[in-house]
Design an enzyme around this catalytic site. Structure first.
Site, PDB file in Angstrom:
ATOM      1  N   SER A   1      -7.302   4.130   8.603  1.00 35.18           N
ATOM      2  CA  SER A   1      -7.968   3.851   7.334  1.00 35.18           C
ATOM      3  C   SER A   1      -7.224   2.776   6.558  1.00 35.18           C
ATOM      4  O   SER A   1      -7.813   1.780   6.108  1.00 35.18           O
ATOM      5  CB  SER A   1      -8.071   5.129   6.500  1.00 35.18           C
TER       6      SER A   1
ATOM      7  N   LYS B   1      -8.376  -1.683   6.443  1.00 38.77           N
ATOM      8  CA  LYS B   1      -8.631  -2.402   5.199  1.00 38.77           C
ATOM      9  C   LYS B   1      -7.622  -3.529   4.983  1.00 38.77           C
ATOM     10  O   LYS B   1      -7.984  -4.629   4.560  1.00 38.77           O
ATOM     11  CB  LYS B   1      -8.581  -1.443   4.005  1.00 38.77           C
TER      12      LYS B   1
ATOM     13  N   ARG C   1     -13.815  12.184   4.588  1.00 36.37           N
ATOM     14  CA  ARG C   1     -12.574  12.932   4.807  1.00 36.37           C
ATOM     15  C   ARG C   1     -12.170  13.707   3.562  1.00 36.37           C
ATOM     16  O   ARG C   1     -11.597  14.795   3.647  1.00 36.37           O
ATOM     17  CB  ARG C   1     -11.453  11.968   5.205  1.00 36.37           C
TER      18      ARG C   1
ATOM     19  N   HIS D   1       0.847  -1.195   0.000  1.00 34.95           N
ATOM     20  CA  HIS D   1       0.000   0.000   0.000  1.00 34.95           C
ATOM     21  C   HIS D   1       0.875   1.235   0.000  1.00 34.95           C
ATOM     22  O   HIS D   1       1.874   1.313   0.721  1.00 34.95           O
ATOM     23  CB  HIS D   1      -0.925   0.048   1.216  1.00 34.95           C
TER      24      HIS D   1
ATOM     25  N   ASP E   1     -14.786   2.300   7.215  1.00 37.64           N
ATOM     26  CA  ASP E   1     -13.740   3.068   6.544  1.00 37.64           C
ATOM     27  C   ASP E   1     -14.216   3.580   5.195  1.00 37.64           C
ATOM     28  O   ASP E   1     -13.873   4.693   4.792  1.00 37.64           O
ATOM     29  CB  ASP E   1     -12.484   2.221   6.350  1.00 37.64           C
TER      30      ASP E   1
END
Length: 332
Positions: A186, A190, A171, A83, A164
């Protein structure tokens, strides 16, 4: 029963929220009891006041537990995910997922849409005619176990960390993106729910990143690695510069073209360098130290995986990509 107004007041005034309060507010927000306006106020209070390590951990767990968790352990595969916290021109996931798959590690990559000024991986891939982001768990498993593919890049299902999903969109329109507690929880909610065997993080720092200072980036990386450890998800992080755009292009179809250049053995040097650095980190997380990912770019096997991955998700890897309807040349 906790009261949302009282919770907003407590965080606004700099107090630590209890585990019970955090569990309640996440569940109530998920089911529509806490309204968007109220959660926006709480997010802004968190932006200003921050959260303790204990609050971030509980917030992350509550968001993870707001939906179901995936489990790929029964597939008999070594799985690793990656990520990035995002930046301009960051198309690294596109060549990275098929490259790591070509090295023998399955990549179940749940990606997102654009957030703030950063482009979304799913938006980029949707420039490919026919490609689809929404896959069932069964489809994901079939693609991951296909010896010709082994990598999937898709959207998280609606029942995966749904808290989320709602807060992520909120957001983006309330000026509360650049918050270490909200970014960390967040991402990790996930990724924990996703069920991969290990996780590698690319934490961006610089003028084009959400974290503009090195100290902030290190703090964000440290918290996310700790959250992964808390959840028995082996997690490592690289901190990489985002003072200039990655590569030569920014834009959905343009970035897909550039990713294909990398897979073909070319492409901008910075994109190639970061792709290989993250690939080596992902292979190390899977316990593989005898494969050189650079060789998989040279021999064409990463490109083969890319073509198979795109086709497995309904896309045509040979179809022409869309071009802009307007172009203007700026001379130096």
């Amino acid at each position: 029963m906790p009261d949302i107004i009282g919770i907003i007041h407590r965080k606004r005034d700099g107090h630590e929220l209890s585990g019970t309060e955090i569990d309640w507010v996440i569940e109530a927000f998920t089911h529509g009891i806490v309204e968007d306006a109220q959660m926006s106020a709480l997010a802004m209070a968190i932006w200003f006041r921050g959260m303790t390590r204990a609050e971030i951990a509980r917030w992350t767990t509550a968001m993870t537990d707001s939906g179901r968790r995936l489990d790929f352990t029964g597939l008999g595969l070594r799985t690793v995910d990656k990520h990035s916290t995002g930046g301009v021109g960051d198309k690294i996931t596109l060549p990275l997922a098929p490259l790591v798959a070509a090295c023998g590690v399955a990549v179940p990559q749940l990606s997102g849409r654009g957030l703030g000024h950063t482009g979304g991986t799913l938006d980029k891939l949707e420039a490919i005619p026919g490609w689809r982001a929404d896959l069932s768990t069964v489809e994901m498993a079939e693609i991951l176990t296909d010896p010709a593919v082994g990598a999937v890049v898709c959207a998280a299902g609606a029942d995966l960390a749904p808290a989320d999903r709602k807060l992520y969109a909120l957001r983006d329109v309330t000026g509360t993106v650049e918050s270490i507690p909200l970014i960390a929880s967040s991402i990790m909610s996930k990724k924990i729910a996703e069920g991969a065997g290990a996780l590698v993080l690319d934490v961006k720092v610089g003028t084009g990143a959400f974290m503009t200072e090195l100290g902030e980036a290190r703090e964000l990386a440290r918290i996310m690695v700790e959250l992964g450890s808390d959840a028995d998800l082996p997690t490592t992080a690289l901190i990489t510069r985002m003072d200039t755009p990655l590569g030569r292009t920014a834009g959905n179809a343009l970035e897909v073209r550039e990713a294909v250049e990398v897979l073909a053995g070319g492409g901008p040097g910075d994109v190639v360098e970061l792709t290989l650095a993250l690939a080596r980190e992902m292979l190390a997380a899977a316990g593989i130290d005898d494969v050189d990912p650079a060789e998989r770019l040279r021999d064409g096997s990463a490109m083969d995986r890319w073509r198979s991955m795109i086709a497995a998700q309904g896309g045509d890897p040979d179809a022409p990509l869309p071009t802009a309807t307007h172009a203007e040349t700026l001379y130096a």
